[in-house]
Design a protein around this motif. Structure first.
Motif, PDB file in Angstrom:
ATOM      1  N   HIS A 153       0.738  -1.260   0.014  1.00 24.98           N
ATOM      2  CA  HIS A 153       0.079  -0.077   0.058  1.00 24.98           C
ATOM      3  C   HIS A 153       0.882   1.196  -0.035  1.00 24.98           C
ATOM      4  O   HIS A 153       0.456   2.114  -0.590  1.00 24.98           O
ATOM      5  N   HIS A 154       1.969   1.381   0.687  1.00 25.72           N
ATOM      6  CA  HIS A 154       2.853   2.391   0.943  1.00 25.72           C
ATOM      7  C   HIS A 154       4.172   2.423   0.255  1.00 25.72           C
ATOM      8  O   HIS A 154       4.909   3.393   0.422  1.00 25.72           O
ATOM      9  N   LEU A 155       4.666   1.363  -0.204  1.00 26.64           N
ATOM     10  CA  LEU A 155       5.982   1.094  -0.557  1.00 26.64           C
ATOM     11  C   LEU A 155       6.429   2.099  -1.799  1.00 26.64           C
ATOM     12  O   LEU A 155       7.476   2.913  -1.548  1.00 26.64           O
ATOM     13  N   SER A 156       5.434   2.338  -2.776  1.00 30.50           N
ATOM     14  CA  SER A 156       5.907   3.116  -3.740  1.00 30.50           C
ATOM     15  C   SER A 156       5.988   4.455  -3.320  1.00 30.50           C
ATOM     16  O   SER A 156       6.835   5.571  -3.906  1.00 30.50           O
ATOM     17  N   LYS A 157       5.273   5.027  -2.454  1.00 26.73           N
ATOM     18  CA  LYS A 157       5.382   6.378  -1.945  1.00 26.73           C
ATOM     19  C   LYS A 157       6.782   6.395  -1.120  1.00 26.73           C
ATOM     20  O   LYS A 157       7.135   7.740  -1.177  1.00 26.73           O
ATOM     21  N   TYR A 158       7.204   5.529  -0.495  1.00 36.09           N
ATOM     22  CA  TYR A 158       8.498   5.627   0.278  1.00 36.09           C
ATOM     23  C   TYR A 158       9.724   5.902  -0.819  1.00 36.09           C
ATOM     24  O   TYR A 158      10.546   6.858  -0.815  1.00 36.09           O
ATOM     25  N   TRP A 159       9.501   5.248  -1.975  1.00 37.52           N
ATOM     26  CA  TRP A 159      10.511   5.313  -3.138  1.00 37.52           C
ATOM     27  C   TRP A 159      10.425   6.641  -3.826  1.00 37.52           C
ATOM     28  O   TRP A 159      11.539   7.433  -4.038  1.00 37.52           O
ATOM     29  N   GLU A 160       9.216   7.091  -3.790  1.00 38.15           N
ATOM     30  CA  GLU A 160       9.057   8.465  -4.527  1.00 38.15           C
ATOM     31  C   GLU A 160       9.085   9.693  -3.608  1.00 38.15           C
ATOM     32  O   GLU A 160       9.296  10.827  -3.911  1.00 38.15           O
ATOM     33  N   THR A 161       9.386   9.215  -2.044  1.00 35.70           N
ATOM     34  CA  THR A 161       9.448  10.603  -1.149  1.00 35.70           C
ATOM     35  C   THR A 161      11.022  10.714  -0.314  1.00 35.70           C
ATOM     36  O   THR A 161      11.853  11.204  -0.746  1.00 35.70           O
ATOM     37  N   VAL A 162      10.774   9.727   0.594  1.00 37.35           N
ATOM     38  CA  VAL A 162      11.980   9.687   1.516  1.00 37.35           C
ATOM     39  C   VAL A 162      13.539   9.004   0.765  1.00 37.35           C
ATOM     40  O   VAL A 162      14.358   9.388   1.233  1.00 37.35           O
ATOM     41  N   TRP A 163      13.240   8.381  -0.329  1.00 39.94           N
ATOM     42  CA  TRP A 163      14.291   7.870  -1.188  1.00 39.94           C
ATOM     43  C   TRP A 163      14.733   8.842  -2.367  1.00 39.94           C
ATOM     44  O   TRP A 163      15.677   8.780  -3.117  1.00 39.94           O
ATOM     45  N   GLU A 164      14.071  10.192  -2.297  1.00 40.90           N
ATOM     46  CA  GLU A 164      14.564  11.120  -3.157  1.00 40.90           C
ATOM     47  C   GLU A 164      16.061  11.475  -3.264  1.00 40.90           C
ATOM     48  O   GLU A 164      16.344  11.595  -4.513  1.00 40.90           O
ATOM     49  N   PRO A 165      16.690  11.353  -2.137  1.00 39.90           N
ATOM     50  CA  PRO A 165      18.118  11.592  -2.378  1.00 39.90           C
ATOM     51  C   PRO A 165      18.996  10.892  -3.266  1.00 39.90           C
ATOM     52  O   PRO A 165      20.254  11.194  -3.871  1.00 39.90           O
ATOM     53  N   PHE A 166      18.249   9.799  -3.722  1.00 36.75           N
ATOM     54  CA  PHE A 166      18.948   8.561  -4.628  1.00 36.75           C
ATOM     55  C   PHE A 166      18.285   8.734  -5.904  1.00 36.75           C
ATOM     56  O   PHE A 166      18.695   7.977  -6.714  1.00 36.75           O
ATOM     57  N   HIS A 167      17.417   9.776  -6.284  1.00 31.95           N
ATOM     58  CA  HIS A 167      16.730   9.694  -7.506  1.00 31.95           C
ATOM     59  C   HIS A 167      17.798   9.928  -8.704  1.00 31.95           C
ATOM     60  O   HIS A 167      18.639  10.963  -8.207  1.00 31.95           O
ATOM     61  N   LYS A 168      17.529   9.607  -9.707  1.00 30.41           N
ATOM     62  CA  LYS A 168      18.415   9.894 -11.078  1.00 30.41           C
ATOM     63  C   LYS A 168      17.832  11.310 -11.325  1.00 30.41           C
ATOM     64  O   LYS A 168      16.900  11.910 -11.133  1.00 30.41           O
ATOM     65  N   LYS A 169      18.941  12.017 -11.916  1.00 34.12           N
ATOM     66  CA  LYS A 169      18.643  13.434 -12.414  1.00 34.12           C
ATOM     67  C   LYS A 169      17.411  13.090 -13.405  1.00 34.12           C
ATOM     68  O   LYS A 169      17.457  12.438 -14.249  1.00 34.12           O
ATOM     69  N   GLY A 170      16.592  14.242 -13.130  1.00 36.02           N
ATOM     70  CA  GLY A 170      15.506  14.467 -14.066  1.00 36.02           C
ATOM     71  C   GLY A 170      14.336  13.297 -13.670  1.00 36.02           C
ATOM     72  O   GLY A 170      13.321  13.250 -14.615  1.00 36.02           O
ATOM     73  N   ALA A 171      14.416  12.695 -12.731  1.00 37.30           N
ATOM     74  CA  ALA A 171      13.361  11.797 -12.500  1.00 37.30           C
ATOM     75  C   ALA A 171      11.948  12.378 -12.227  1.00 37.30           C
ATOM     76  O   ALA A 171      11.982  13.676 -11.538  1.00 37.30           O
ATOM     77  N   PRO A 172      10.966  11.961 -12.399  1.00 36.22           N
ATOM     78  CA  PRO A 172       9.626  12.643 -12.509  1.00 36.22           C
ATOM     79  C   PRO A 172       8.995  12.440 -10.920  1.00 36.22           C
ATOM     80  O   PRO A 172       9.582  11.819 -10.113  1.00 36.22           O
ATOM     81  N   ASP A 173       8.179  13.719 -10.530  1.00 31.95           N
ATOM     82  CA  ASP A 173       7.758  13.762  -9.044  1.00 31.95           C
ATOM     83  C   ASP A 173       6.442  13.154  -9.183  1.00 31.95           C
ATOM     84  O   ASP A 173       5.369  13.670  -9.672  1.00 31.95           O
ATOM     85  N   LEU A 174       6.481  11.676  -8.776  1.00 31.98           N
ATOM     86  CA  LEU A 174       5.270  10.869  -8.873  1.00 31.98           C
ATOM     87  C   LEU A 174       4.363  11.084  -7.757  1.00 31.98           C
ATOM     88  O   LEU A 174       3.128  10.637  -7.898  1.00 31.98           O
ATOM     89  N   TYR A 175       4.725  11.781  -6.831  1.00 27.16           N
ATOM     90  CA  TYR A 175       3.854  12.415  -5.615  1.00 27.16           C
ATOM     91  C   TYR A 175       4.098  13.260  -5.408  1.00 27.16           C
ATOM     92  O   TYR A 175       4.436  13.792  -4.046  1.00 27.16           O
ATOM     93  N   PRO A 176       3.631  14.492  -5.875  1.00 32.44           N
ATOM     94  CA  PRO A 176       3.839  15.872  -5.717  1.00 32.44           C
ATOM     95  C   PRO A 176       3.260  16.444  -4.599  1.00 32.44           C
ATOM     96  O   PRO A 176       1.701  15.959  -4.335  1.00 32.44           O
ATOM     97  N   LYS A 177       3.531  17.240  -3.838  1.00 38.45           N
ATOM     98  CA  LYS A 177       2.974  17.682  -2.682  1.00 38.45           C
ATOM     99  C   LYS A 177       1.869  18.268  -2.548  1.00 38.45           C
ATOM    100  O   LYS A 177       0.670  17.960  -1.791  1.00 38.45           O
ATOM    101  N   GLU A 178       1.463  19.120  -3.848  1.00 32.95           N
ATOM    102  CA  GLU A 178       0.251  19.711  -3.597  1.00 32.95           C
ATOM    103  C   GLU A 178      -0.960  18.918  -4.341  1.00 32.95           C
ATOM    104  O   GLU A 178      -2.156  19.093  -4.165  1.00 32.95           O
ATOM    105  N   LEU A 179      -0.549  17.583  -4.636  1.00 28.05           N
ATOM    106  CA  LEU A 179      -1.492  16.682  -5.195  1.00 28.05           C
ATOM    107  C   LEU A 179      -1.951  15.446  -4.019  1.00 28.05           C
ATOM    108  O   LEU A 179      -2.578  14.572  -4.257  1.00 28.05           O
ATOM    109  N   ARG A 180      -0.792  15.449  -3.056  1.00 26.59           N
ATOM    110  CA  ARG A 180      -0.959  14.138  -2.158  1.00 26.59           C
ATOM    111  C   ARG A 180      -2.307  13.756  -1.578  1.00 26.59           C
ATOM    112  O   ARG A 180      -2.622  12.546  -1.779  1.00 26.59           O
TER     113      ARG A 180
END
Length: 339
Positions: A153-180
């Motif tokens: 239920h929540h794993l993908s949201k962890y990849w999209e948020t707290v794992w952000e320091p390891f995102h590749k350059k230009g990675a999409p924001d899949l969980y934008p704050k204004e839409l959460r």
């Protein structure tokens, strides 16, 4: 579904590995014959707070199978965000054996990092009292050799948020704050009425439960068809976590759910917007690379989901239609994002 003796002691390896736990054994059927999916056992979040799982490159291994929609979501997110070089990925075969998910695709049938043949081995080592199904996705801590999270239920949201320091350059924001808040609300609907809705229909053991689930699935698909007439993705021109969650069901629908789960009012290919939306997502490398139609067909139509005594694998459908052009650019303009 045959009735079998309930598992009582996970330490009894001969008893546990002798067969796959049935829906009755893990309390996944209500008194009315409705399918009620088991709760996730390992739900500690990733984060920087005390008691949370540390964010550390090279420490974890994600176990998946291309059969499973919940697991495929994680791999799509990994590919979009560039996390495959940070968290290793292990794959179990798409047909679950009597001893559980098996690493039969690896050399000698053993996961090269975990050194196990069957996924239930590490679940039992983590929690000897666990009596549910050993499920994917599962995140394993390579330091402790234990399951630390199977909370799809929540794993993908962890990849999209707290794992952000390891995102590749230009990675999409899949969980934008204004839409959460909106994404969370839609994800809840998608899970109960579409993602898990097809399973409620397929695993129902009463006509009433089956028809209720069937109607719910198609009412929501009709609603989504209308929603997707107004924007390229579920949230306009912004690809989000919700699109990944819907896609994995759409990709399995015509090839498996339509037949195996008796959700046969319409195919996804019969919808204009849903079908072109699905093909549009499939054209994105992360989605296409994580979609193994042969594994999906084998897992649902030959595996433990199937009622197929002669083990016949359908020759169709024609999968080349997924490569055909879609009309999303014609409707909504050229996609300004590259993935």
């Amino acid at each position: 579904m045959a009735s079998e003796k309930k598992l009582t002691n996970i330490d009894d390896k001969e008893q546990f590995f002798g067969k796959v736990a049935t829906a009755e054994e893990v309390n996944e059927l209500s008194k009315t014959g409705a399918f009620v999916r088991q709760e996730n056992r390992f739900i500690t979040p990733f984060g920087t707070k005390e008691g949370e799982l540390p964010i550390e490159a090279g420490r974890y291994r994600l176990i998946w199978t291309p059969l499973c929609p919940w697991a495929t979501r994680q791999v799509i997110a990994f590919k979009l965000l560039g996390l495959e070089d940070v968290i290793s990925v292990g794959t179990v075969a798409p047909i679950r054996t009597e001893k559980g998910w098996e690493f039969s695709l690896d050399k000698d049938g053993v996961d090269p990092e975990l050194k196990i043949r069957y996924l239930p081995e590490i679940y039992a080592a983590t929690d000897p009292q666990y009596t549910g199904r050993a499920t994917v996705p599962a995140v394993i801590d390579l330091k402790t050799k234990q399951v630390v999270n199977n909370d799809y239920h929540h794993l993908s949201k962890y990849w999209e948020t707290v794992w952000e320091p390891f995102h590749k350059k230009g990675a999409p924001d899949l969980y934008p704050k204004e839409l959460r808040d909106e994404i969370d609300a839609l994800n809840d609907i998608l899970f109960h009425e579409v993602n898990n809705g097809v399973y409620k229909a397929g695993f129902a053991q009463s006509q009433e439960a089956y028809e209720n689930a069937y109607d719910l699935v198609f009412q929501r698909l009709d609603w989504l068809e209308e929603r997707l007439s107004k924007g390229r993705y579920l949230f306009g021109d912004q690809l989000t976590d919700s699109d990944i969650r819907l896609y994995v069901t759409l990709a399995r629908f015509d090839i498996a759910y339509y037949f195996a789960f008796r959700t046969n009012r319409n195919r996804i290919a019969d919808y204009d917007n849903l079908w072109n939306y699905a093909k549009d997502l499939y054209s994105i490398p992360a989605f296409k690379e994580a979609t193994d139609f042969d594994a999906i067909k084998r897992g649902y139509l030959l595996g433990n989901h199937a009622h197929n005594p002669y083990g016949l694998l359908p020759k169709g459908p024609d999968l080349s239609i997924w490569e055909e052009p879609n009309n999303r650019e014609e409707k909504f303009g050229k996609n300004k994002f590259t993935y």
